[in-house]
Scaffold this motif. Structure first.
Motif, PDB file in Angstrom:
ATOM      1  N   PHE A   1      31.465  25.010 -65.064  1.00 36.96           N
ATOM      2  CA  PHE A   1      32.859  25.359 -64.844  1.00 36.96           C
ATOM      3  C   PHE A   1      33.773  24.615 -65.820  1.00 36.96           C
ATOM      4  N   ALA A   2      33.506  23.331 -66.017  1.00 34.11           N
ATOM      5  CA  ALA A   2      34.365  22.516 -66.875  1.00 34.11           C
ATOM      6  C   ALA A   2      34.325  22.988 -68.324  1.00 34.11           C
ATOM      7  N   GLU A   3      33.157  23.409 -68.801  1.00 36.37           N
ATOM      8  CA  GLU A   3      32.993  23.748 -70.212  1.00 36.37           C
ATOM      9  C   GLU A   3      33.198  25.228 -70.520  1.00 36.37           C
ATOM     10  N   GLU A   4      32.846  26.102 -69.580  1.00 35.16           N
ATOM     11  CA  GLU A   4      32.885  27.536 -69.855  1.00 35.16           C
ATOM     12  C   GLU A   4      34.135  28.214 -69.294  1.00 35.16           C
ATOM     13  N   ILE A   5      34.639  27.728 -68.176  1.00 39.82           N
ATOM     14  CA  ILE A   5      35.723  28.418 -67.491  1.00 39.82           C
ATOM     15  C   ILE A   5      37.048  27.679 -67.596  1.00 39.82           C
ATOM     16  N   GLU A   6      37.019  26.356 -67.467  1.00 43.47           N
ATOM     17  CA  GLU A   6      38.276  25.604 -67.486  1.00 43.47           C
ATOM     18  C   GLU A   6      39.071  25.803 -68.781  1.00 43.47           C
ATOM     19  N   PRO A   7      38.445  25.858 -69.973  1.00 45.26           N
ATOM     20  CA  PRO A   7      39.249  26.091 -71.181  1.00 45.26           C
ATOM     21  C   PRO A   7      40.047  27.391 -71.125  1.00 45.26           C
ATOM     22  N   ALA A   8      39.451  28.446 -70.558  1.00 41.12           N
ATOM     23  CA  ALA A   8      40.172  29.711 -70.433  1.00 41.12           C
ATOM     24  C   ALA A   8      41.304  29.586 -69.420  1.00 41.12           C
ATOM     25  N   VAL A   9      41.080  28.798 -68.389  1.00 44.04           N
ATOM     26  CA  VAL A   9      42.126  28.546 -67.396  1.00 44.04           C
ATOM     27  C   VAL A   9      43.319  27.849 -68.055  1.00 44.04           C
ATOM     28  N   LEU A  10      43.039  26.860 -68.878  1.00 47.14           N
ATOM     29  CA  LEU A  10      44.105  26.129 -69.554  1.00 47.14           C
ATOM     30  C   LEU A  10      44.819  27.017 -70.574  1.00 47.14           C
ATOM     31  N   ALA A  11      44.057  27.865 -71.257  1.00 49.13           N
ATOM     32  CA  ALA A  11      44.648  28.746 -72.264  1.00 49.13           C
ATOM     33  C   ALA A  11      45.565  29.780 -71.628  1.00 49.13           C
ATOM     34  N   ALA A  12      45.315  30.122 -70.379  1.00 47.40           N
ATOM     35  CA  ALA A  12      46.125  31.138 -69.705  1.00 47.40           C
ATOM     36  C   ALA A  12      47.577  30.716 -69.583  1.00 47.40           C
ATOM     37  N   ARG A  13      47.829  29.423 -69.625  1.00 46.11           N
ATOM     38  CA  ARG A  13      49.205  28.959 -69.479  1.00 46.11           C
ATOM     39  C   ARG A  13      50.073  29.344 -70.674  1.00 46.11           C
ATOM     40  N   ALA A  14      49.440  29.687 -71.799  1.00 41.86           N
ATOM     41  CA  ALA A  14      50.203  30.056 -72.995  1.00 41.86           C
ATOM     42  C   ALA A  14      50.417  31.562 -73.114  1.00 41.86           C
ATOM     43  N   ALA A  15      49.880  32.323 -72.179  1.00 45.11           N
ATOM     44  CA  ALA A  15      49.992  33.783 -72.266  1.00 45.11           C
ATOM     45  C   ALA A  15      51.434  34.233 -72.046  1.00 45.11           C
ATOM     46  N   GLU A  16      51.897  35.172 -72.877  1.00 47.04           N
ATOM     47  CA  GLU A  16      53.244  35.714 -72.710  1.00 47.04           C
ATOM     48  C   GLU A  16      53.355  36.514 -71.416  1.00 47.04           C
ATOM     49  N   ASP A  17      52.291  37.231 -71.083  1.00 45.13           N
ATOM     50  CA  ASP A  17      52.244  38.007 -69.845  1.00 45.13           C
ATOM     51  C   ASP A  17      51.379  37.214 -68.859  1.00 45.13           C
ATOM     52  N   PRO A  18      51.974  36.590 -67.846  1.00 46.93           N
ATOM     53  CA  PRO A  18      51.177  35.745 -66.960  1.00 46.93           C
ATOM     54  C   PRO A  18      50.124  36.505 -66.163  1.00 46.93           C
ATOM     55  N   ARG A  19      50.385  37.756 -65.829  1.00 52.38           N
ATOM     56  CA  ARG A  19      49.360  38.527 -65.121  1.00 52.38           C
ATOM     57  C   ARG A  19      48.144  38.737 -66.015  1.00 52.38           C
ATOM     58  N   ARG A  20      48.406  39.073 -67.287  1.00 49.59           N
ATOM     59  CA  ARG A  20      47.301  39.234 -68.228  1.00 49.59           C
ATOM     60  C   ARG A  20      46.565  37.905 -68.417  1.00 49.59           C
ATOM     61  N   GLY A  21      47.318  36.816 -68.466  1.00 50.93           N
ATOM     62  CA  GLY A  21      46.689  35.500 -68.583  1.00 50.93           C
ATOM     63  C   GLY A  21      45.758  35.215 -67.428  1.00 50.93           C
ATOM     64  N   LEU A  22      46.184  35.544 -66.212  1.00 46.81           N
ATOM     65  CA  LEU A  22      45.320  35.365 -65.037  1.00 46.81           C
ATOM     66  C   LEU A  22      44.057  36.213 -65.162  1.00 46.81           C
ATOM     67  N   ALA A  23      44.239  37.479 -65.526  1.00 47.00           N
ATOM     68  CA  ALA A  23      43.094  38.387 -65.630  1.00 47.00           C
ATOM     69  C   ALA A  23      42.110  37.923 -66.692  1.00 47.00           C
ATOM     70  N   GLU A  24      42.608  37.463 -67.831  1.00 46.77           N
ATOM     71  CA  GLU A  24      41.720  37.019 -68.905  1.00 46.77           C
ATOM     72  C   GLU A  24      40.956  35.763 -68.502  1.00 46.77           C
TER      73      GLU A  24
ATOM     74  N   VAL B   1      32.889  36.302 -65.839  1.00 43.01           N
ATOM     75  CA  VAL B   1      31.947  37.402 -66.009  1.00 43.01           C
ATOM     76  C   VAL B   1      31.317  37.368 -67.397  1.00 43.01           C
ATOM     77  N   GLU B   2      32.137  37.077 -68.401  1.00 43.58           N
ATOM     78  CA  GLU B   2      31.633  37.090 -69.779  1.00 43.58           C
ATOM     79  C   GLU B   2      30.606  35.984 -70.035  1.00 43.58           C
ATOM     80  N   THR B   3      30.705  34.874 -69.302  1.00 47.94           N
ATOM     81  CA  THR B   3      29.745  33.777 -69.508  1.00 47.94           C
ATOM     82  C   THR B   3      28.504  33.931 -68.638  1.00 47.94           C
ATOM     83  N   LEU B   4      28.501  34.897 -67.733  1.00 49.33           N
ATOM     84  CA  LEU B   4      27.427  35.019 -66.755  1.00 49.33           C
ATOM     85  C   LEU B   4      26.031  35.184 -67.343  1.00 49.33           C
ATOM     86  N   PRO B   5      25.810  36.050 -68.367  1.00 55.21           N
ATOM     87  CA  PRO B   5      24.439  36.269 -68.832  1.00 55.21           C
ATOM     88  C   PRO B   5      23.695  34.995 -69.234  1.00 55.21           C
ATOM     89  N   ALA B   6      24.410  34.000 -69.724  1.00 53.04           N
ATOM     90  CA  ALA B   6      23.750  32.768 -70.168  1.00 53.04           C
ATOM     91  C   ALA B   6      23.500  31.792 -69.019  1.00 53.04           C
TER      92      ALA B   6
END
Length: 213
Positions: free
Chosen positions: A76-99, A105-110
């Motif tokens: 979680f810390a390495e694969e998901i948390e960076p995307a969580v932190l990056a979402a704060r810079a999204a112009e569209d906050p709903r899109r930031g949440l979704a991304e 899901v995108e990290t799941l196969p590994a």
């Protein structure tokens, strides 16, 4: 005849650094072993890959479930948390949440074996996900102020969406089609609605303290 006394020349800082290195080696070995050998990989194989004795693993983590929990938190810390932190810079906050939620899901196969082992050990919980999803709280609030998502959503709901989505993963779905489908369905449920959600449980399941949004 005067007896010589030997002293431990290591400092507390050195011992802490050694302990942290052992911790990191064991967690890395667990992630590697789970990926290569599957969710049933034994503890002695993890210890062998880490270059430590099984006793060291027990002393540091308590048992195999403790190792799996630490590996899951590292995921979680390495694969998901960076995307969580990056979402704060999204112009569209709903899109930031979704991304941010889509990253799970995108990290799941590994990490299929890790997730399977985490389910078995009890480490696969909303509480662990919620800890790393905390920074999404401000993104959620921004989306709510703009009327882009339901006003009664809380950060724990976002963590639950991640856990529910990952729970739909199965070996027969190598393309992760089901997790993607159900994530889209759950995200659609975050849109504004005149129907209020039922209230969440009033108390945190581990601390027994009142839950805060």
């Amino acid at each position: 005849m005067q007896q010589r006394r030997t002293k431990d020349q290591t400092t507390p800082q050195t011992r802490r650094a050694d302990a942290q290195r052992n911790f990191d080696r064991i967690v890395r070995a667990a992630l590697e072993a789970l990926k290569e050998d599957g969710p049933a990989v034994p503890l002695d194989e993890i210890a062998r890959r880490a270059g430590v004795g099984v006793a060291t693993v027990y002393r540091r983590f308590g048992d195999r479930d403790g190792v799996i929990k630490a590996a899951f938190e590292t995921y979680f810390a390495e694969e998901i948390e960076p995307a969580v932190l990056a979402a704060r810079a999204a112009e569209d906050p709903r899109r930031g949440l979704a991304e941010a939620l889509t990253v799970a899901v995108e990290t799941l196969p590994a990490h299929r074996s890790l997730l399977a082992a985490a389910r078995e050990s009890g480490a696969f919980t909303v509480e662990i996900a919620e800890r790393f999803m905390g920074p999404l709280g401000e993104v959620l609030a921004a989306a709510q102020r703009r009327g882009l998502v339901r006003g009664d959503l809380i950060t724990r709901d976002l963590a639950a969406i991640v856990v529910m989505t990952l729970a739909t993963a199965h070996e027969g779905d190598r393309g992760c089609d089901d997790p993607r489908r159900y994530l889209a369905l759950l995200l659609d449920g975050t849109r504004p609605s005149p129907e209020p959600l039922p209230a969440p449980a009033a108390f945190h399941p581990f601390t027994g303290k009142a839950r805060t949004p």
